[in-house]
Design a protein around this motif. Structure first.
Motif, short mmCIF file in Angstrom:
data_model
loop_
_atom_site.label_atom_id
_atom_site.label_comp_id
_atom_site.label_asym_id
_atom_site.label_seq_id
_atom_site.Cartn_x
_atom_site.Cartn_y
_atom_site.Cartn_z
N LEU A 187 45.59 11.64 -0.56
CA LEU A 187 45.60 12.37 -1.67
C LEU A 187 46.89 12.37 -2.51
N SER A 188 47.83 11.75 -2.06
CA SER A 188 49.29 11.96 -2.71
C SER A 188 49.44 10.90 -3.68
N ASP A 189 50.63 10.91 -4.32
CA ASP A 189 51.15 10.02 -5.34
C ASP A 189 52.49 9.40 -5.05
N LYS A 190 53.21 10.00 -4.39
CA LYS A 190 54.63 9.63 -3.74
C LYS A 190 54.90 10.05 -2.41
N LEU A 191 55.20 9.15 -1.48
CA LEU A 191 55.44 9.46 -0.20
C LEU A 191 56.93 8.94 -0.08
N ILE A 192 57.73 9.59 0.89
CA ILE A 192 58.90 9.17 1.51
C ILE A 192 58.70 9.07 3.10
N VAL A 193 58.97 7.84 3.30
CA VAL A 193 58.70 7.41 4.72
C VAL A 193 60.34 7.05 5.39
N ASP A 194 60.57 7.43 6.75
CA ASP A 194 61.88 6.95 7.50
C ASP A 194 61.53 5.74 8.01
N ARG A 195 62.02 4.76 7.42
CA ARG A 195 62.23 3.28 7.99
C ARG A 195 63.26 2.77 8.59
N ASP A 196 63.36 2.58 9.80
CA ASP A 196 64.46 2.22 10.63
C ASP A 196 65.65 3.07 10.31
N GLY A 197 65.45 4.36 10.12
CA GLY A 197 66.80 5.37 9.90
C GLY A 197 67.00 5.33 8.31
N GLN A 198 66.35 5.01 7.37
CA GLN A 198 66.57 4.98 5.92
C GLN A 198 65.27 5.46 5.21
N ASN A 199 65.46 6.49 4.28
CA ASN A 199 64.27 6.84 3.40
C ASN A 199 63.98 5.94 2.59
N LYS A 200 62.47 5.69 2.53
CA LYS A 200 61.94 4.68 1.51
C LYS A 200 60.88 5.26 0.82
N GLU A 201 60.83 5.11 -0.41
CA GLU A 201 59.77 5.61 -1.26
C GLU A 201 58.39 4.72 -1.37
N ILE A 202 57.31 5.26 -1.13
CA ILE A 202 55.94 4.62 -1.26
C ILE A 202 55.12 5.25 -2.49
N THR A 203 54.86 4.59 -3.65
CA THR A 203 53.98 4.91 -4.38
C THR A 203 52.44 4.38 -4.31
N LEU A 204 51.45 5.34 -3.99
CA LEU A 204 50.09 4.89 -3.98
C LEU A 204 49.47 4.83 -5.19
N SER A 205 48.81 3.83 -5.88
CA SER A 205 48.03 4.09 -6.88
C SER A 205 46.77 4.18 -6.64
N ASP A 206 45.69 4.64 -7.68
CA ASP A 206 44.37 4.62 -7.27
C ASP A 206 43.79 3.54 -6.73
N GLU A 207 44.13 2.30 -7.22
CA GLU A 207 43.43 1.10 -6.59
C GLU A 207 43.90 1.06 -5.18
N ASP A 208 45.04 1.43 -4.87
CA ASP A 208 45.58 1.49 -3.35
C ASP A 208 44.73 2.42 -2.47
N LYS A 209 44.28 3.53 -3.02
CA LYS A 209 43.62 4.54 -2.49
C LYS A 209 42.15 3.83 -2.26
N ALA A 210 41.53 3.21 -3.15
CA ALA A 210 40.23 2.60 -3.13
C ALA A 210 40.21 1.45 -2.10
N LYS A 211 41.31 0.99 -1.84
CA LYS A 211 41.44 -0.31 -0.76
C LYS A 211 41.24 0.55 0.82
N ILE A 212 42.09 1.60 0.72
CA ILE A 212 42.02 2.24 2.06
C ILE A 212 40.75 3.04 2.20
N LEU A 213 40.36 3.61 1.33
CA LEU A 213 38.95 4.47 1.56
C LEU A 213 37.94 3.50 1.88
N GLY A 214 37.85 2.11 1.24
CA GLY A 214 36.85 1.13 1.45
C GLY A 214 36.67 0.61 2.73
N ALA A 215 38.26 0.34 3.29
CA ALA A 215 38.23 -0.17 4.51
C ALA A 215 38.18 0.72 5.61
N GLU A 216 39.19 1.32 6.15
CA GLU A 216 39.33 1.89 7.33
C GLU A 216 39.29 3.75 6.93
#
Length: 448
Positions: free
Chosen positions: A178-207
């Motif tokens: 349901l998010s628009d913007k995520l912060i993940v810890d990747r190898d000890g550093q924060n990285k921003e990930i932005t999910l578009s509506d198309e990205d969410k469609a890919k996720i929901l349509g697959a797994e």
């Protein structure tokens, strides 16, 4: 059959209590209740008996239920009585505030039901949830779709739309979708990930929610498919693969990467079996798979991730109220996602047939009551929607009347109710049709 029995039981409990909310408030304000039906009796009913002024019955179509109040245009679409002079016992004769309470009676009972179930469960079997901090101990592993939208195996989710992650992993999965913007810890550093509506469609349509899982160290083989590469190579349940072509790995996702794009290739495996190392040769199939299932799911390792808080009744009640409120908020968020066409989330909406297929194959009272509470909040939210034909639609017109002092005339009310019923029946036909089609296709492919 057990799945069907479970969904019928759950729907029966929810419908009876929801309609009882309308019934009891109507009786309090001395409105005559002509019918009280579990399920719809379009054309005929399975059982019916008149007791006093009310006909009690069970319809043949399991898509809800209703109470028919004198002097109200509802699901029955009975407009004939509206042409007669209003009587004191009729719904239309009552003050607007009483009519509003009657309309909201079912929703209120649904919320009370959920709070009651959660209170009892939290004080008996305990408040249970999958702990995010434990699941994310080694980071998360992601499906190919998850990687395509920006995640990387080993990522730990830190925050979702600026809010730090809560310690309930199942909620975190929904938050991510349901998010628009995520912060993940990747190898000890924060990285921003932005999910578009198309990205969410890919996720929901697959797994869907299965696109991310715990990154588990040292997996064991849980089951082996017959006539597969794993079977022919001599792999056994509880074997632990420790290297592929002399390359060692730590996590299952690293194993998956080592055999990716190696369709029909032969590979050398080092396997730990009963404290011994066994060397095997195996052949991958056309999809670069060996043909086994690893024992690394949340279900298989439930005791490793699950937190159980046994609460006193006094502590359980406020926690149950909080749980119900959070679920209501999540329903609002999911509805907003469904309203965005690009996410294609509307394709995931399920009818009772689709819901029944998600239920376990064995009768489990703890699961059933937990699901009933969850479903009860969903039913309360759905009925709050200001759609003609639903409680929320009736309530909206009543609130407008209380503010403006003007009543919707009966002819217009009939048109509005008809339009609402057409919308609802169309949506039901689409969701039932989709789930029936999926059921048939699954049966066809299973049989072949």
């Amino acid at each position: 059959m057990i799945q069907v029995a479970q969904i019928i039981f759950i729907l029966s409990v929810l419908v009876i209590l929801h309609e009882f909310g309308h019934y009891i408030t109507a009786k309090i304000f001395k409105v005559r209740v002509e019918k009280f039906y579990l399920f719809m009796d379009a054309g005929f009913s399975l059982v019916k008996k008149k007791i006093g002024e009310t006909e009690w019955g069970i319809g043949w179509l399991p898509i809800g239920g209703y109470v028919k109040l004198s002097g109200m245009i509802d699901e029955s679409m009975d407009t004939e009585q509206m042409k007669q002079p209003a009587q004191p016992w009729e719904f239309r004769s009552k003050p607007a505030w009483q009519r509003l309470i009657i309309m909201l009676g079912g929703i209120i009972v649904n919320i009370i039901l959920a709070i009651t179930i959660y209170t009892i469960m939290f004080s008996t079997v305990g408040q249970k949830y999958t702990a995010t901090n434990v699941v994310q101990k080694n980071g998360l592993s992601f499906s190919q779709v998850g990687k395509d939208v920006g995640f990387k195996n080993g990522d730990k989710i830190v925050s979702v739309d600026g809010e730090l992650v809560q310690n309930k992993f199942n909620r975190l999965i929904i938050d991510v979708l349901l998010s628009d913007k995520l912060i993940v810890d990747r190898d000890g550093q924060n990285k921003e990930i932005t999910l578009s509506d198309e990205d969410k469609a890919k996720i929901l349509g697959a797994e869907g929610k299965n696109f991310m899982a715990p990154r588990i160290e040292g997996f064991k083989i849980d089951s082996i498919l017959p006539k597969s590469g794993a079977f022919n190579a001599g792999l056994k349940v509880n074997d632990q693969i420790i290297s592929v072509n002399n390359k060692e790995f730590k996590y299952f996702d690293e194993f998956s990467e080592l055999i990716t794009n190696k369709a029909n290739d032969s590979i050398a495996l080092a396997v730990q079996r009963d404290n011994k190392i066994v060397n095997l040769k195996a052949k991958l199939d056309k999809n670069s798979k060996l043909g086994f299932l690893p024992g690394l799911s949340l279900t298989n390792d439930k005791e490793k991730y699950e937190v159980v808080n046994k609460l006193s009744f006094g502590s359980a009640l406020p926690q149950a109220m909080r749980e119900s409120w959070e679920l209501l908020v999540y329903n609002v968020k999911q509805f907003k996602l469904i309203l965005k066409p690009k996410t294609q989330a509307y394709k995931q909406v399920k009818s009772p047939i689709g819901i029944a297929r998600m239920l376990p194959d064995e009768w489990n009272w703890e699961f059933i009551w937990s699901f009933t509470a969850l479903f009860s909040i969903g039913l309360a939210f759905m009925n709050l929607l200001p759609i003609p034909g639903l409680d929320g639609g009736h309530a909206l017109f009543t609130i407008v009347e209380m503010i403006t002092g003007k009543t919707l005339n009966e002819k217009t009310a009939g048109y509005v109710q008809t339009a609402g019923m057409i919308i609802l029946l169309t949506l039901m036909a689409l969701t039932f049709g989709k789930d029936i089609y999926q059921l048939v296709m699954d049966k066809i492919f299973t049989n072949h």
